[in-house]
Structure formats: structure tokens, C-alpha cells
Design an enzyme around this catalytic site. Structure first.
Site: not given
Length: 279
Positions: A149, A145
Site C-alpha cells: 500500500k 501488505y
């Protein structure tokens, strides 16, 4: 004059709250979600709602065709759709890693590419990408994740410079912990992959805790959405906006703590000492 604001991922959390915040400010909101039935309450308030699977080229094209037929040109695209795949990278299934990048990165670029030509033709527009402070300070068990980002942040920096001559602004928003279904969705994924853990089985509880960490003392989605809507609609909007619990502390720690110190802090926080081999 009202702007047409297209928001992805509006079924819950940040996207849902943003749709309401922009609507309250008199904007023409186009709220989208993969399952349009989740948008019923937004539709009841007069918000235009459409089905959109950001990972599907056909779905993206169908949405833009519907908007064109309705005479709507996208002034602001808010790339919000995304989720978190949690777990140790050394044991993360390749399929889960690819899907994380497909949704959080590749679909974001595809949506941007879909609206840029018309924005460039009109000489104005705004792309708003939802990143995360997790992309600034990665933590154990959220590497996939965090990497997506961080990629969103880098893509936003490049796009901001590339699109400026065409009259298109780019803003990247880096939220801290915001109340949403993010933790529940991440926890479900962790539970589904728990039996695949081998080396990291002794810290399964810490992995589960990381999945829900964003919801600890989280900022209400409505408060976040109000602040973000104001930032997007400002006369002189910032290129980078940070809102929410931890959104300033985490970048501060990443910048100023020596790397070995930060590594030890995070290792203790996520119980990695349990994996240390004796002597």
C-alpha cells in the site's frame, strides 16, 4: 453526463459497495471479479458485470476488448482489487510476498497502463487507486501488505504528476478500517501458514489478531462507498482522500509520535515482549 466507471475486485466489501454507490448516482458501472458468479446480485440490478483476473494479461485484454466492442470507453478506473498477506516478514514465504506485490501493486500498474492510452487520446480520464492508512503507518505482522500500500501511494503520486499533462487525474484513497471480507481472507492465510512459524510461534495469537484488526469498529462498506463515490465525482476532486475508522488517527500518530514511542506502543499491542530473551 454519465461516466463509464470500471471497478476491479467487486465480489465483496469495498468493490461491491462502490459498484452500487456509483450505479445509484446514475453512472455506467462495469463491475469485475475473478469469479463472475459472485456478481449475480449486481447484475440483477442492471449493473454491467464481467470476469477479470487482474493478474492475467489475457484477462485484462479480453475485458477491454469486450468493452470496446460494446462501444464503452473507460472514464474512471478504480483499482480496488487486493488482499492482505499477514505474518512476520522474517518468516513470510517468498511466494506469498511475491503474490502480495503481484496483486496489490503490479496488477494495479498493469490495469492503469491498459486504460491510459485511450484516456490520453480523448484527453480526459481518472485513475483511482485504493491504498490504505496501513501504508502510512505500518504495523507488526502486516509488513507485506503495508509495503504494497505504501507502494500504491508512491506510484499514485508519480502517476498524478506524469498523467496531468494528458488530461488524466489520479486520486489515491486511503481507507481506515472498512467492513469487508478482508479480515476473514487474511485470517485464512495466517491459519494456512501457522505451522511454518518458528521464531514467532509464541505470538501466533497476536498474528491472528492482526489479521482481523481492520474489522474492529470498522466503518460500514456502504457508508465508505457513498463518501468515496461523492469524492470521485466531485467537480474539484482531492488528490488524496481518507475515509473510515482510523483513517486520520493512524497518519496523525505516525507523523507526531516519536519513533521509539510508537515502536513501543505497537510492540505491546502485538505482544512482541514475549519474544524478548532473558537477561
Amino acid at each position: 453526463m454519465a461516466k463509464t466507471i470500471l471497478i476491479t475486485g467487486c465480489s465483496t466489501g469495498i468493490g461491491h459497495a462502490l459498484a452500487l454507490a456509483f450505479h445509484e448516482r446514475g453512472q455506467q458501472v462495469v463491475a469485475t471479479a475473478r469469479r463472475p458468479e459472485t456478481l449475480a446480485d449486481l447484475r440483477a440490478q442492471g449493473i454491467r458485470c464481467h470476469a477479470l483476473d487482474v493478474n492475467s494479461a489475457d484477462s485484462r485484454a479480453a475485458l477491454l476488448a469486450e468493452l470496446a466492442q460494446a462501444g464503452l470507453a473507460v472514464d474512471v478506473l478504480v483499482n480496488n482489487a487486493g488482499y492482505g498477506a499477514m505474518g512476520p516478514l522474517a518468516e513470510m514465504p517468498q511466494s506469498a510476498l511475491r503474490q502480495q506485490f503481484e496483486t496489490n501493486v503490479f496488477a494495479l500498474v498493469a490495469m492503469t497502463q491498459a486504460v491510459v492510452p485511450d484516456m490520453a487520446r480523448r484527453g480526459r480520464g481518472c485513475i483511482v487507486n485504493i491504498g490504505s492508512v496501513s501504508g502510512v503507518m505500518p504495523t507488526p505482522f502486516s509488513g507485506a501488505y503495508c509495503a504494497t500500500k505504501a507502494a500504491v501511494h508512491a506510484l499514485s503520486d508519480a502517476l498524478r504528476i506524469e498523467l496531468a499533462p494528458l488530461g488524466i487525474r489520479v486520486m489515491v484513497v486511503q481507507p481506515g478500517g472498512i467492513q469487508s471480507q478482508f479480515g476473514a481472507t487474511a485470517s485464512q492465510g495466517v491459519a494456512e501458514r501457522s505451522e511454518q512459524l518458528s521464531l514467532y510461534a509464541p505470538v501466533a495469537d497476536a498474528i491472528a489478531a492482526r489479521a482481523g484488526a481492520s474489522q474492529e469498529n470498522a466503518t460500514p462498506a456502504e457508508a465508505f462507498a457513498r463518501a468515496m463515490a461523492d469524492a470521485v465525482l466531485a467537480d474539484a476532486p482531492s488528490a488524496v482522500v481518507r475515509i473510515g475508522h482510523g483513517s486520520f488517527l493512524m497518519p496523525f500518530l505516525k507523523r507526531w509520535l516519536p519513533t521509539p514511542v510508537l515502536d513501543r506502543v505497537l510492540s505491546r499491542r502485538f505482544r512482541l515482549e514475549r519474544l524478548a530473551r532473558p537477561g
